[in-house]
Structure formats: structure tokens, C-alpha cells
Design a protein around this motif. Structure first.
Motif, PDB file in Angstrom:
ATOM      1  N   ASN A  46       0.817  -1.226   0.000  1.00 43.12           N
ATOM      2  CA  ASN A  46       0.000   0.000   0.000  1.00 43.12           C
ATOM      3  C   ASN A  46       0.845   1.268   0.000  1.00 43.12           C
ATOM      4  OD1 ASN A  46      -2.464  -1.490   0.094  1.00 43.12           O
ATOM      5  ND2 ASN A  46      -2.057  -1.855   2.261  1.00 43.12           N
ATOM      6  N   VAL A  47       1.934   1.250  -0.748  1.00 40.58           N
ATOM      7  CA  VAL A  47       2.818   2.405  -0.834  1.00 40.58           C
ATOM      8  C   VAL A  47       2.114   3.543  -1.560  1.00 40.58           C
ATOM      9  CG1 VAL A  47       4.963   3.249  -1.883  1.00 40.58           C
ATOM     10  CG2 VAL A  47       4.925   1.049  -0.693  1.00 40.58           C
ATOM     11  N   ASP A  48       2.146   4.720  -0.936  1.00 39.75           N
ATOM     12  CA  ASP A  48       1.561   5.918  -1.530  1.00 39.75           C
ATOM     13  C   ASP A  48       2.602   6.739  -2.278  1.00 39.75           C
ATOM     14  OD1 ASP A  48      -1.067   5.605  -0.227  1.00 39.75           O
ATOM     15  OD2 ASP A  48       0.058   6.026   1.615  1.00 39.75           O
ATOM     16  N   ALA A  49       3.844   6.749  -1.778  1.00 41.86           N
ATOM     17  CA  ALA A  49       4.883   7.609  -2.336  1.00 41.86           C
ATOM     18  C   ALA A  49       6.241   6.928  -2.260  1.00 41.86           C
ATOM     19  CB  ALA A  49       4.929   8.932  -1.579  1.00 41.86           C
ATOM     20  N   VAL A  50       7.127   7.336  -3.162  1.00 38.81           N
ATOM     21  CA  VAL A  50       8.488   6.817  -3.209  1.00 38.81           C
ATOM     22  C   VAL A  50       9.433   8.002  -3.033  1.00 38.81           C
ATOM     23  CG1 VAL A  50      10.173   5.549  -4.598  1.00 38.81           C
ATOM     24  CG2 VAL A  50       7.747   4.980  -4.764  1.00 38.81           C
ATOM     25  N   LEU A  51      10.406   7.857  -2.124  1.00 40.56           N
ATOM     26  CA  LEU A  51      11.404   8.892  -1.868  1.00 40.56           C
ATOM     27  C   LEU A  51      12.718   8.432  -2.474  1.00 40.56           C
ATOM     28  CD1 LEU A  51      10.619   9.573   1.908  1.00 40.56           C
ATOM     29  CD2 LEU A  51       9.613  10.685  -0.110  1.00 40.56           C
ATOM     30  N   VAL A  52      13.278   9.200  -3.408  1.00 43.29           N
ATOM     31  CA  VAL A  52      14.485   8.790  -4.133  1.00 43.29           C
ATOM     32  C   VAL A  52      15.520   9.905  -4.140  1.00 43.29           C
ATOM     33  CG1 VAL A  52      13.195   7.245  -5.654  1.00 43.29           C
ATOM     34  CG2 VAL A  52      13.631   9.589  -6.387  1.00 43.29           C
ATOM     35  N   ARG A  53      16.762   9.530  -4.391  1.00 44.04           N
ATOM     36  CA  ARG A  53      17.800  10.520  -4.708  1.00 44.04           C
ATOM     37  C   ARG A  53      17.821  10.692  -6.220  1.00 44.04           C
ATOM     38  NH1 ARG A  53      19.653  14.344  -3.605  1.00 44.04           N
ATOM     39  NH2 ARG A  53      21.771  14.068  -4.263  1.00 44.04           N
ATOM     40  N   ASN A  54      17.912   9.575  -6.940  1.00 45.14           N
ATOM     41  CA  ASN A  54      17.915   9.586  -8.404  1.00 45.14           C
ATOM     42  C   ASN A  54      17.041   8.448  -8.905  1.00 45.14           C
ATOM     43  OD1 ASN A  54      19.988  11.695  -8.937  1.00 45.14           O
ATOM     44  ND2 ASN A  54      21.263  10.263  -7.779  1.00 45.14           N
ATOM     45  N   ILE A  55      16.439   8.670 -10.070  1.00 42.84           N
ATOM     46  CA  ILE A  55      15.577   7.653 -10.668  1.00 42.84           C
ATOM     47  C   ILE A  55      15.599   7.838 -12.178  1.00 42.84           C
ATOM     48  CG2 ILE A  55      13.500   9.088 -10.425  1.00 42.84           C
ATOM     49  CD1 ILE A  55      11.961   6.439  -9.844  1.00 42.84           C
ATOM     50  N   GLY A  56      15.547   6.739 -12.892  1.00 48.88           N
ATOM     51  CA  GLY A  56      15.496   6.793 -14.348  1.00 48.88           C
ATOM     52  C   GLY A  56      14.108   7.178 -14.824  1.00 48.88           C
ATOM     53  N   GLU A  57      14.050   7.735 -16.017  1.00 50.58           N
ATOM     54  CA  GLU A  57      12.772   8.200 -16.539  1.00 50.58           C
ATOM     55  C   GLU A  57      11.782   7.062 -16.770  1.00 50.58           C
ATOM     56  OE1 GLU A  57      13.599  10.414 -20.119  1.00 50.58           O
ATOM     57  OE2 GLU A  57      14.557   8.701 -21.089  1.00 50.58           O
ATOM     58  N   ARG A  58      12.266   5.878 -17.103  1.00 54.85           N
ATOM     59  CA  ARG A  58      11.351   4.746 -17.342  1.00 54.85           C
ATOM     60  C   ARG A  58      10.731   4.253 -16.029  1.00 54.85           C
ATOM     61  NH1 ARG A  58      10.999   2.239 -21.693  1.00 54.85           N
ATOM     62  NH2 ARG A  58      10.995   0.175 -20.785  1.00 54.85           N
ATOM     63  N   ALA A  59      11.550   4.138 -14.981  1.00 57.61           N
ATOM     64  CA  ALA A  59      11.019   3.725 -13.679  1.00 57.61           C
ATOM     65  C   ALA A  59      10.079   4.800 -13.134  1.00 57.61           C
ATOM     66  CB  ALA A  59      12.151   3.460 -12.697  1.00 57.61           C
ATOM     67  N   LEU A  60      10.450   6.045 -13.301  1.00 55.25           N
ATOM     68  CA  LEU A  60       9.592   7.146 -12.847  1.00 55.25           C
ATOM     69  C   LEU A  60       8.251   7.109 -13.567  1.00 55.25           C
ATOM     70  CD1 LEU A  60       9.074   9.703 -11.220  1.00 55.25           C
ATOM     71  CD2 LEU A  60      10.371  10.989 -12.936  1.00 55.25           C
ATOM     72  N   GLU A  61       8.288   6.883 -14.860  1.00 56.69           N
ATOM     73  CA  GLU A  61       7.048   6.801 -15.634  1.00 56.69           C
ATOM     74  C   GLU A  61       6.144   5.682 -15.112  1.00 56.69           C
ATOM     75  OE1 GLU A  61       5.551   6.208 -20.250  1.00 56.69           O
ATOM     76  OE2 GLU A  61       7.610   5.668 -19.719  1.00 56.69           O
TER      77      GLU A  61
END
Length: 166
Positions: free
Chosen positions: A60-75
Motif C-alpha cells: 500500500n505504498v503511496d509515495a516513493v522517496l528517491v535521490r535519483n531515478i530513471g525516466e522509465r522507472a519514474l514513468e
């Protein structure tokens, strides 16, 4: 709110998919779990990355906290209704919920994947752009030829004894 935080066991990891662990946090209860990230394994591919993103739904994750993320994973995260935030620093896990963050609302805010493009991309043909062969189950003639050519006397004798039973 329930958060997913990619980490190395002590601190927020520099990259979402490559992080060895994904911590599941509640803003009320703190860390609930720290899960091994199947997508970070050396042999993993696009399917493991997609499965990892889908598994966030189980918690039931509502949000993800990242330092860096690729555009495909973000999408994929945004398409799955997850809020994504870029953290201002690579903090310890204990302090992660107090770190300043910026919302990421478009895939273009992620890092472009140079490797994905050089491998030929995904899609209906699978990673690497190579057309995958149908399984041997769909090609019985080829399966028989392959197994006949690689059969040893021990295997052949087992086949003969199986026929006697039936």
C-alpha cells in the motif's frame, strides 16, 4: 502515508532500481520492513524491475522517496498512481522522513536511460530488441530433435523402463 525508500541498509541509495533494499515506511510508525530489491540483482532485467514496482502495491505504498531515478522507472511509478519525491540529500534511514524533497510529476524529470536505448529497448519483442523464440512446448518437432540428439544411454534406458510401466 506509506513510503518506499531505496537504500543500502543504512542510507538512502543513490539510484532507485539499483538499491539493494527498499524500506517501507509509515509516517506514523517508522520503518515497517526493509525488503531485498529483486531488480538490483545482476541477472535481473526489465521484468524484475516491473515486478518490483508492482510489489509496492502489496504494501500500500503511496509515495516513493528517491535521490535519483530513471525516466522509465519514474514513468511506471507515476502511471501506477505513486507520488515520487527527489530527496535533497542522501540521508540516513532514521532521518529520511525529515529531509527536504521535491515532487517529480513527469517522466522527463528522471534520468534518461542510455543503456536502454543502446540495447534496443523493450516492448513486445523483449529486452535487447531481439525477437524471442516460442518455447519448445510450442515447437514439439524441434523439441524431440533436441532431446533425441542430447540423450545419453542412461536417459534412453529410463525412457524404455517408463514405457514398460504404462
Amino acid at each position: 502515508m506509506i513510503y518506499a525508500v531505496p537504500n543500502d541498509g543504512e542510507r538512502v541509495a543513490n539510484h532507485f532500481v539499483k538499491a539493494p533494499y527498499i524500506a517501507i515506511y509509515s509516517d506514523e510508525e517508522g520503518m515497517l520492513r526493509n525488503l531485498a530489491n529483486i531488480a538490483s540483482m545482476p541477472q535481473s532485467g526489465c521484468k524484475a524491475k516491473s515486478q518490483m514496482i508492482q510489489s509496492l502495491n502489496q504494501y500500500n505504498v503511496d509515495a516513493v522517496l528517491v535521490r535519483n531515478i530513471g525516466e522509465r522507472a519514474l514513468e511506471k511509478l507515476l502511471r501506477n498512481g505513486k507520488q515520487v519525491f527527489r530527496l535533497s540529500t542522501r540521508s540516513s534511514l532514521e532521518d529520511v522522513l525529515g529531509v527536504a524533497r521535491t515532487p517529480l510529476t513527469e517522466a522527463s524529470q528522471g534520468r534518461p536511460s542510455v543503456n536502454h536505448k543502446t540495447k534496443g529497448g523493450c516492448g513486445s519483442r523483449g529486452c535487447g530488441g531481439k525477437k524471442s523464440k516460442p518455447s519448445l512446448l510450442a515447437r514439439p518437432q524441434q523439441a524431440r530433435a533436441i532431446f533425441a540428439a542430447k540423450s545419453s544411454p542412461a536417459i534412453l534406458s529410463l525412457k524404455a523402463s517408463d514405457n514398460k510401466v504404462g
